[in-house]
Design a protein around this motif. Structure first.
Motif, PDB file in Angstrom:
ATOM      1  N   LEU A   1      12.706 -56.759 -79.203  1.00  0.00           N
ATOM      2  CA  LEU A   1      11.903 -55.617 -79.636  1.00  0.00           C
ATOM      3  C   LEU A   1      11.349 -54.825 -78.456  1.00  0.00           C
ATOM      4  O   LEU A   1      10.986 -53.661 -78.606  1.00  0.00           O
ATOM      5  N   GLY A   2      11.228 -55.484 -77.307  1.00  0.00           N
ATOM      6  CA  GLY A   2      10.703 -54.788 -76.128  1.00  0.00           C
ATOM      7  C   GLY A   2       9.200 -54.616 -76.125  1.00  0.00           C
ATOM      8  O   GLY A   2       8.662 -53.832 -75.350  1.00  0.00           O
ATOM      9  N   VAL A   3       8.512 -55.321 -77.030  1.00  0.00           N
ATOM     10  CA  VAL A   3       7.049 -55.266 -77.049  1.00  0.00           C
ATOM     11  C   VAL A   3       6.523 -56.697 -77.156  1.00  0.00           C
ATOM     12  O   VAL A   3       7.271 -57.590 -77.551  1.00  0.00           O
ATOM     13  N   PRO A   4       5.258 -56.918 -76.794  1.00  0.00           N
ATOM     14  CA  PRO A   4       4.728 -58.284 -76.884  1.00  0.00           C
ATOM     15  C   PRO A   4       4.729 -58.804 -78.322  1.00  0.00           C
ATOM     16  O   PRO A   4       4.508 -58.035 -79.249  1.00  0.00           O
ATOM     17  N   VAL A   5       5.006 -60.094 -78.469  1.00  0.00           N
ATOM     18  CA  VAL A   5       4.964 -60.738 -79.780  1.00  0.00           C
ATOM     19  C   VAL A   5       3.982 -61.898 -79.701  1.00  0.00           C
ATOM     20  O   VAL A   5       4.110 -62.750 -78.830  1.00  0.00           O
ATOM     21  N   VAL A   6       2.990 -61.893 -80.598  1.00  0.00           N
ATOM     22  CA  VAL A   6       1.985 -62.956 -80.571  1.00  0.00           C
ATOM     23  C   VAL A   6       2.039 -63.723 -81.882  1.00  0.00           C
ATOM     24  O   VAL A   6       1.784 -63.155 -82.950  1.00  0.00           O
ATOM     25  N   PRO A   7       2.424 -65.030 -81.845  1.00  0.00           N
ATOM     26  CA  PRO A   7       2.391 -65.811 -83.082  1.00  0.00           C
ATOM     27  C   PRO A   7       0.948 -66.104 -83.484  1.00  0.00           C
ATOM     28  O   PRO A   7       0.102 -66.327 -82.613  1.00  0.00           O
ATOM     29  N   ALA A   8       0.659 -66.047 -84.766  1.00  0.00           N
ATOM     30  CA  ALA A   8      -0.718 -66.235 -85.204  1.00  0.00           C
ATOM     31  C   ALA A   8      -0.767 -66.816 -86.601  1.00  0.00           C
ATOM     32  O   ALA A   8       0.217 -66.794 -87.341  1.00  0.00           O
ATOM     33  N   ALA A   9      -1.932 -67.353 -86.936  1.00  0.00           N
ATOM     34  CA  ALA A   9      -2.232 -67.741 -88.312  1.00  0.00           C
ATOM     35  C   ALA A   9      -3.659 -67.277 -88.519  1.00  0.00           C
ATOM     36  O   ALA A   9      -4.615 -68.002 -88.257  1.00  0.00           O
ATOM     37  N   ALA A  10      -3.791 -66.046 -88.961  1.00  0.00           N
ATOM     38  CA  ALA A  10      -5.105 -65.396 -88.965  1.00  0.00           C
ATOM     39  C   ALA A  10      -6.105 -66.125 -89.843  1.00  0.00           C
ATOM     40  O   ALA A  10      -7.302 -66.122 -89.579  1.00  0.00           O
ATOM     41  N   ARG A  11      -5.617 -66.786 -90.883  1.00  0.00           N
ATOM     42  CA  ARG A  11      -6.539 -67.513 -91.752  1.00  0.00           C
ATOM     43  C   ARG A  11      -7.284 -68.604 -91.010  1.00  0.00           C
ATOM     44  O   ARG A  11      -8.432 -68.892 -91.306  1.00  0.00           O
ATOM     45  N   GLN A  12      -6.562 -69.247 -90.087  1.00  0.00           N
ATOM     46  CA  GLN A  12      -7.205 -70.302 -89.310  1.00  0.00           C
ATOM     47  C   GLN A  12      -7.747 -69.775 -87.984  1.00  0.00           C
ATOM     48  O   GLN A  12      -8.252 -70.532 -87.174  1.00  0.00           O
ATOM     49  N   GLY A  13      -7.550 -68.491 -87.732  1.00  0.00           N
ATOM     50  CA  GLY A  13      -8.015 -67.927 -86.469  1.00  0.00           C
ATOM     51  C   GLY A  13      -7.075 -68.219 -85.316  1.00  0.00           C
ATOM     52  O   GLY A  13      -7.374 -67.933 -84.161  1.00  0.00           O
ATOM     53  N   ARG A  14      -5.907 -68.818 -85.615  1.00  0.00           N
ATOM     54  CA  ARG A  14      -4.949 -69.166 -84.570  1.00  0.00           C
ATOM     55  C   ARG A  14      -4.319 -67.914 -83.993  1.00  0.00           C
ATOM     56  O   ARG A  14      -3.891 -67.034 -84.741  1.00  0.00           O
ATOM     57  N   GLY A  15      -4.251 -67.798 -82.677  1.00  0.00           N
ATOM     58  CA  GLY A  15      -3.529 -66.702 -82.047  1.00  0.00           C
ATOM     59  C   GLY A  15      -4.347 -65.442 -81.860  1.00  0.00           C
ATOM     60  O   GLY A  15      -3.902 -64.516 -81.189  1.00  0.00           O
ATOM     61  N   VAL A  16      -5.540 -65.381 -82.456  1.00  0.00           N
ATOM     62  CA  VAL A  16      -6.312 -64.143 -82.382  1.00  0.00           C
ATOM     63  C   VAL A  16      -6.752 -63.812 -80.938  1.00  0.00           C
ATOM     64  O   VAL A  16      -6.614 -62.662 -80.508  1.00  0.00           O
ATOM     65  N   PRO A  17      -7.256 -64.810 -80.172  1.00  0.00           N
ATOM     66  CA  PRO A  17      -7.653 -64.478 -78.782  1.00  0.00           C
ATOM     67  C   PRO A  17      -6.483 -63.914 -77.964  1.00  0.00           C
ATOM     68  O   PRO A  17      -6.647 -62.926 -77.246  1.00  0.00           O
ATOM     69  N   LEU A  18      -5.315 -64.522 -78.128  1.00  0.00           N
ATOM     70  CA  LEU A  18      -4.155 -64.050 -77.362  1.00  0.00           C
ATOM     71  C   LEU A  18      -3.785 -62.634 -77.799  1.00  0.00           C
ATOM     72  O   LEU A  18      -3.424 -61.776 -76.981  1.00  0.00           O
ATOM     73  N   LEU A  19      -3.892 -62.377 -79.101  1.00  0.00           N
ATOM     74  CA  LEU A  19      -3.571 -61.034 -79.617  1.00  0.00           C
ATOM     75  C   LEU A  19      -4.492 -60.002 -78.974  1.00  0.00           C
ATOM     76  O   LEU A  19      -4.038 -58.942 -78.516  1.00  0.00           O
ATOM     77  N   ILE A  20      -5.792 -60.331 -78.913  1.00  0.00           N
ATOM     78  CA  ILE A  20      -6.746 -59.392 -78.312  1.00  0.00           C
ATOM     79  C   ILE A  20      -6.358 -59.129 -76.862  1.00  0.00           C
ATOM     80  O   ILE A  20      -6.377 -57.990 -76.392  1.00  0.00           O
ATOM     81  N   ASP A  21      -5.969 -60.184 -76.176  1.00  0.00           N
ATOM     82  CA  ASP A  21      -5.596 -60.017 -74.761  1.00  0.00           C
ATOM     83  C   ASP A  21      -4.367 -59.116 -74.633  1.00  0.00           C
ATOM     84  O   ASP A  21      -4.308 -58.257 -73.760  1.00  0.00           O
ATOM     85  N   MET A  22      -3.381 -59.292 -75.520  1.00  0.00           N
ATOM     86  CA  MET A  22      -2.175 -58.463 -75.435  1.00  0.00           C
ATOM     87  C   MET A  22      -2.493 -57.007 -75.784  1.00  0.00           C
ATOM     88  O   MET A  22      -1.962 -56.077 -75.175  1.00  0.00           O
ATOM     89  N   ILE A  23      -3.387 -56.812 -76.764  1.00  0.00           N
ATOM     90  CA  ILE A  23      -3.816 -55.446 -77.096  1.00  0.00           C
ATOM     91  C   ILE A  23      -4.402 -54.798 -75.842  1.00  0.00           C
ATOM     92  O   ILE A  23      -4.080 -53.662 -75.502  1.00  0.00           O
ATOM     93  N   HIS A  24      -5.242 -55.586 -75.166  1.00  0.00           N
ATOM     94  CA  HIS A  24      -5.889 -55.074 -73.960  1.00  0.00           C
ATOM     95  C   HIS A  24      -4.846 -54.720 -72.896  1.00  0.00           C
ATOM     96  O   HIS A  24      -4.910 -53.657 -72.282  1.00  0.00           O
ATOM     97  N   GLN A  25      -3.876 -55.604 -72.725  1.00  0.00           N
ATOM     98  CA  GLN A  25      -2.861 -55.348 -71.695  1.00  0.00           C
ATOM     99  C   GLN A  25      -2.044 -54.090 -71.991  1.00  0.00           C
ATOM    100  O   GLN A  25      -1.752 -53.311 -71.082  1.00  0.00           O
ATOM    101  N   VAL A  26      -1.689 -53.894 -73.270  1.00  0.00           N
ATOM    102  CA  VAL A  26      -0.902 -52.700 -73.602  1.00  0.00           C
ATOM    103  C   VAL A  26      -1.782 -51.453 -73.503  1.00  0.00           C
ATOM    104  O   VAL A  26      -1.369 -50.418 -72.991  1.00  0.00           O
ATOM    105  N   ALA A  27      -3.031 -51.572 -73.955  1.00  0.00           N
ATOM    106  CA  ALA A  27      -3.930 -50.412 -73.932  1.00  0.00           C
ATOM    107  C   ALA A  27      -4.162 -49.952 -72.497  1.00  0.00           C
ATOM    108  O   ALA A  27      -4.185 -48.748 -72.224  1.00  0.00           O
ATOM    109  N   THR A  28      -4.350 -50.898 -71.593  1.00  0.00           N
ATOM    110  CA  THR A  28      -4.657 -50.520 -70.215  1.00  0.00           C
ATOM    111  C   THR A  28      -3.398 -50.266 -69.403  1.00  0.00           C
ATOM    112  O   THR A  28      -3.476 -49.880 -68.243  1.00  0.00           O
TER     113      THR A  28
END
Lengths: 475, 341, 274
Positions: C166-193
């Motif tokens: 896909l050429g973009v970051p992929v973050v595995p997550a299980a939002a119900r358990q909160g799994r993967g959310v910190p990494l997702l935030i970090d990747m959002i930050h990296q793409v935004a900046t």
């Protein structure tokens, strides 16, 4: 080069190329997208092919959509939800009503008297506005605060789409969408919420049908009217042992009549007024998920209960003022209410109702909850009864059914009046909260007007026919 | 009771008077407007006929006009005079020709007609038999600016639902595509480009056969009496004169033959099949919705369960469980039906 | 509180258009970046929205539409992020109100990052939407949600090769358990900046006739709107007769979406930001 011209060139080129690519561009684009998606997914996805011995989703699906168990399970869940709502709401409802009507209302009256408030201001604010609001809140809030979270839990779990799946064929025959079953069920809580819930129907025609017919689901504000009138006019006809059963049966008959009207009107609308609206069926059955109870309660309280309650309060306050004003503004020795009742009485009697009921339905349009208190108050005012009620413009209710019956019979109510009130309570315009919601959701004055005029026309016709039949049979 | 009878007779009488004389929309007013309109309608239909003849390089005469309009020749002669007086057409011997002004006029009517058909097909729930009739009515009532607004709202569609090009605002049309179905050789495959919607009786027959633009047909038999061909897994038999109203674009021979008799509707729970395509019968919102769900050629679909009342059926489509109604499933052609492993 | 903005480091300049965002009903006061949340219905999008924003959220309707819209915010490494929940859709090509809203927001709102929530158990169907979003914007992060369910159904997704495809970051997550959310935030930050530069996947399987028409039109678009980041997608929309896009071409609105030449998908200063 001139930018306007280059832009125009782009559009012209596009227009010419469109003849060339032909009419099935959308198809080939979607195919291209899915080809890519499938290729990528094949590369990155691997599945353990050993089939699990037990597939929970499939097992539940087999059960809830099975030929023999599907409908019983559905009925059972519906009954449980209604039972929990009704019994669970009793306690907080009576708590709220005693807090508002027996504690706060006298306290406010005293405070007003101590502050030397003018009698008319005190009446308008406290007897009119405050009482209307208090009535709406205490009747409406507890059932909604129980019904909506329960409903949302079933939704969150994934069961509700299966209900639509089970029932779709019947709705299809009426030109409607299976999900209308869900918006109807929601309407038994509150029609305004039912109308908002039609958002789940993503086909324009079927969504309008569901919106326009939601009023035929007897809402929370109308159940008490039905139960009260059924008890005092119909239940009393049967031997005491059977009275409860007979009155419950007559309320069920009205509910079923509402379901019948829903299908009939849906069928008619889909073939006439709404024939030209676009329609496309789709129903996804999402996987089951364990519901998150706390979050569901929180969001359904915020999203459904409080918003609907707020709208109802906003609309009921001016209604309270209107109710108080018509009974306290006097013209030539009689109150405005008496004039209006006198004026409407002949027509009311023609259709087997009376002037009081018609006036009550006009001024209590904001909320069905206050119809019965308004009817009682107006009856006392117009029949000139003394020693009952709380005074002109002050809504009230009796603790006992026999006292209610005594007052109503003193004003000339008969079995026909009772039956027709039950019918009219089902078949009349939606409350103003619902009308406002319909207008917000459809963005159309036309459909809002249709949703108001259709049921009221049906109600008048049905009441007229019943009255004629009744009089003919009764001699 | 006499009062009641009085009311019962007065009310309908009042209603009748109201509907007859209602200002602007009363029936009398409508009747008068209709009479005035019918003259214009006839001459506009005549211009359309002249244009179609020109587009298809046929000769237009008073006789052909009389046939197309279903009006006696004597009456058509008067009509032709009026058209000529309006400088919309000229006659050269027996044949009639459009002037540039007449051509522009005709294209405007055709544009309104095809746009309206497209609108009915894509954005309303009306079915195919209604489109042509309603567009015949609407084409004379839609002003150019209304037609432009309608076109803009629909994304300036280039084709109508019969596969005919819609003239642009400037009155442009691409050259004619396709050849009559009767010109194919036996065994040759072609895609239907256009169904001529006039005369109506012939068009109704084509619709009743289930033919649509974009359908692939294969000729199996051709004689002076009849023409046989396969289309979407069904064999059709038409009189050549009827088949001549179907235009087709021949397909290159190397394309794989997509023969399939079956649709998703016959799949029983526990069976699966591969999608061959969506029937062109399924269009507008419905078609886009089904494609968004992933129902495209090559998709493997398994039937999982059926509603206790018999319809709809839930299908496993690209991982998701989607319920489809029987008539929707009947629009999805499938092949290689088999038991789920 | 303003985060430090070193004048030379343009990779931290937001890419969004404040004026357009305002028209779409987003108030960017006190926010540095705007993040859109897209995805199919039933992918746990709102759960993810809730776990990203916590209680800092409110709901309302989209301007002029009866479609619910949720908005919220979160802070990460000194930057304030505004999160806008788009309606759940299967596609962006049809004409439903929901799809129009989602499409307009991604195209004209130019979010700094678009998070595409994907149901890992229905990857193929969800990738259809991902491919469409990636045609419009390259500044995206794919959140591979419902990994817990995928595991329950014995599915394994190779997220590294998915990210490569896909050429973009992929973050595995299980939002119900909160799994993967910190990494997702970090990747959002990296793409935004701009510290992660995306090379988004583009549709490859279109038939040759379409490919030819698209490339002809792209050429015209490139000369009319130099630097347009999604010319191919705009060309496809024009061929389908998308009225909204035609209007954007006619009025020149599209020019506002062009990036400074040489921008490779990394953030460049927004034009007309004022």
């Amino acid at each position: 080069m001139n930018p306007v011209n280059t832009r125009k060139e782009v559009l012209e080129a596009a227009a010419n190329l469109r003849w060339e690519v032909g009419p099935n561009l959308h198809d080939s684009l979607m195919e291209a997208l899915y080809t890519d998606a499938a290729r990528i997914s094949d590369r990155v996805l691997s599945r353990d092919d050993a089939r699990p011995a037990f597939d929970l989703d499939r097992t539940i699906d087999r059960l809830v959509t099975s030929r023999w168990l599907g409908f019983p399970i559905m009925m059972l869940l519906m009954a449980v939800v209604l039972w929990v709502t009704i019994t669970g709401a009793n306690v907080p409802s009576s708590l709220l009503s005693s807090l508002f009507l027996e504690t706060l209302h006298p306290a406010l009256k005293q405070a007003a008297a101590a502050a030397g408030l003018a009698w008319w201001l005190d009446g308008l604010l406290i007897d009119g506005m405050f009482l209307a609001m208090a009535w709406v809140v205490s009747v409406m809030l507890p059932p909604m605060a129980i019904f909506f979270p329960l409903f949302t839990l079933l939704e969150d779990f994934g069961y509700l789409p299966r209900v639509a799946f089970n029932l779709d064929n019947w709705f299809k025959k009426a030109g409607a969408h299976g999900k209308q079953a869900l918006t109807m069920a929601m309407g038994y809580g509150c029609n305004a919420a039912g109308v908002v819930a039609t958002r789940v129907i993503d086909s324009p025609r079927e969504r309008l049908i569901a919106t326009l017919t939601n009023n035929f689901s007897l809402c929370n504000g109308r159940w008490p009217t039905q139960i009260l009138i059924a008890t005092i006019f119909i239940g009393s006809l049967a031997p005491p042992a059977l009275a409860g059963l007979v009155s419950a049966g007559s309320v069920m008959a009205v509910v079923l009549l509402g379901v019948g009207c829903t299908f009939l009107v849906s069928w008619g609308l889909s073939r006439t007024l709404l024939k030209g609206e676009a329609s496309a069926f789709s129903l996804e059955l999402p996987p089951y998920r364990p519901p998150r109870i706390l979050q569901t309660i929180y969001t359904s309280l915020i999203d459904r209960t409080l918003i609907v309650l707020w709208r109802a309060v906003v609309f009921s306050v001016p209604a309270g003022a209107a109710i108080w004003l018509v009974s306290n503004i006097h013209l030539g020795g009689a109150s405005l209410a008496e004039h209006l009742i006198q004026g409407m009485n002949p027509f009311g009697l023609l259709i087997g109702l009376n002037g009081v009921i018609l006036l009550a339905y006009i001024i209590a349009i904001p909320a069905n909850e206050i119809v019965i208190p308004t009817v009682l108050m107006l009856t006392v005012v117009s029949a000139g009864l003394t020693g009952v009620g709380e005074g002109a413009g002050v809504m009230f209710e009796f603790d006992s059914a026999s006292a209610t019956l005594a007052v109503l019979e003193a004003d000339g109510w008969t079995l026909l009046t009772g039956v027709n009130l039950m019918l009219f309570s089902l078949l009349h315009n939606p409350c103003s909260t619902t009308l406002y919601t319909i207008w917000k959701e459809t963005g159309s004055v036309k459909w809002t007007a249709a949703s108001a005029l259709l049921p009221i026309a049906m109600g008048l016709v049905v009441c007229f026919c019943v009255a004629q039949a009744f009089r003919w049979l009764g001699g | 009771m006499s009062e009641l009878t009085g009311i019962l007779t007065l009310v309908p009488a009042a209603l009748a008077i109201y509907f007859l004389f209602r200002p602007g929309r009363g029936w009398l007013e409508r009747w008068r407007r209709w009479l005035r309109l019918s003259d214009r309608v006839l001459s506009e239909d005549a211009l359309k006929h002249l244009y179609h003849c020109e587009y298809e390089q046929r000769e237009a005469t008073v006789q052909s006009l009389s046939g197309a309009l279903g009006t006696p020749v004597e009456k058509v002669a008067g009509l032709v005079q009026r058209i000529e007086a309006g400088e919309l057409a000229t006659s050269e011997g027996a044949s009639l020709r459009l002037t540039p002004k007449g051509r522009e006029y005709a294209l405007r009517i055709i544009r309104a007609h095809r746009l309206w058909e497209r609108y009915l097909a894509e954005e309303t729930g009306l079915k195919e038999p209604d489109w042509h009739k309603r567009a015949e009515h609407q084409e004379h009532r839609l002003s150019s600016s209304e037609a432009d607004a309608l076109a803009a709202r629909m994304g300036n569609p280039p084709f109508d639902p019969h596969g005919d090009p819609i003239p642009t605002q400037q009155g442009q049309l691409p050259p004619r595509r396709g050849q009559p179905l009767t010109s194919l050789a036996v065994g040759e495959r072609a895609r239907i480009a256009h169904l001529e919607d006039e005369p109506e009786a012939v068009y109704a027959q084509l619709v009743a056969e289930g033919l649509h633009p974009l359908m692939v047909v294969q000729l199996t038999h051709l004689s002076a009496e009849r023409i046989c061909f396969w289309a979407e897994g069904e064999e059709h038999l038409l009189a050549p004169i009827v088949a001549a109203n179907v235009s087709v674009v021949p397909l290159p021979r190397e394309q794989p033959v997509e023969e399939s008799l079956e649709t998703l509707a016959i799949l029983e729970p526990g069976e699966q099949a591969t999608v061959v395509g969506l029937s062109p019968n399924c269009r507008g919102l419905e078609r886009r919705r089904l494609m968004d769900l992933g129902l495209l050629p090559g998709t493997v679909v398994a039937a999982e369960m059926r509603s206790p009342v018999g319809d709809p059926t839930a299908f496993r489509i690209r991982g998701a469980l989607i319920a489809l109604r029987g008539e929707q499933a009947a629009n999805i052609r499938i092949s290689s039906r088999r038991q789920v492993a | 509180m303003q985060p430090p903005h070193p004048p030379s480091a343009c990779e931290v300049c937001p890419a969004h258009h404040p004026a357009n965002l305002k028209r779409l009903g987003v108030n960017m006061d006190r926010y540095d970046f705007v993040v859109a949340l897209a995805g199919n219905p039933n992918t746990g999008k709102s759960t993810l929205f809730n776990s990203l924003t916590g209680l800092r959220q409110h709901t309302g309707n989209w301007p002029g539409k009866t479609v619910t819209r949720a908005e919220g915010g979160f802070a990460y490494q000194g930057s304030q992020y505004k999160l806008v929940d788009l309606p759940g859709t299967y596609s962006l090509l049809s004409t439903s109100t929901d799809e129009e809203i989602a499409r307009d927001f991604i195209l004209f709102g130019q979010p700094d990052v678009t998070v595409i929530v994907v149901d890992a158990t229905r990857l193929e169907r969800n990738l259809n939407l991902v491919c469409q979003v990636l045609e419009i914007t390259g500044r995206a992060v794919v959140c591979l949600n419902l990994m817990d369910e995928a595991e329950r159904h014995r599915l394994t997704v190779d997220e590294r090769s998915l990210a490569r495809e896909l050429g973009v970051p992929v973050v595995p997550a299980a939002a119900r358990q909160g799994r993967g959310v910190p990494l997702l935030i970090d990747m959002i930050h990296q793409v935004a900046t701009g510290s992660f530069v995306c090379k988004p996947h583009r549709i490859q399987s279109e038939p040759p006739a379409l490919k030819r028409a698209v490339s002809l039109l792209v050429e015209k678009l490139r000369s009319a709107f130099p630097g347009l980041p999604n010319a191919r997608w705009v060309a496809l929309r024009l061929l389908e007769g998308d009225v909204r896009i035609e209007e954007a071409v006619r009025t020149g609105e599209l020019a506002g979406l062009a990036r400074a030449p040489g921008g490779t998908g990394a953030a460049a200063p927004a034009e007309g930001a004022g």
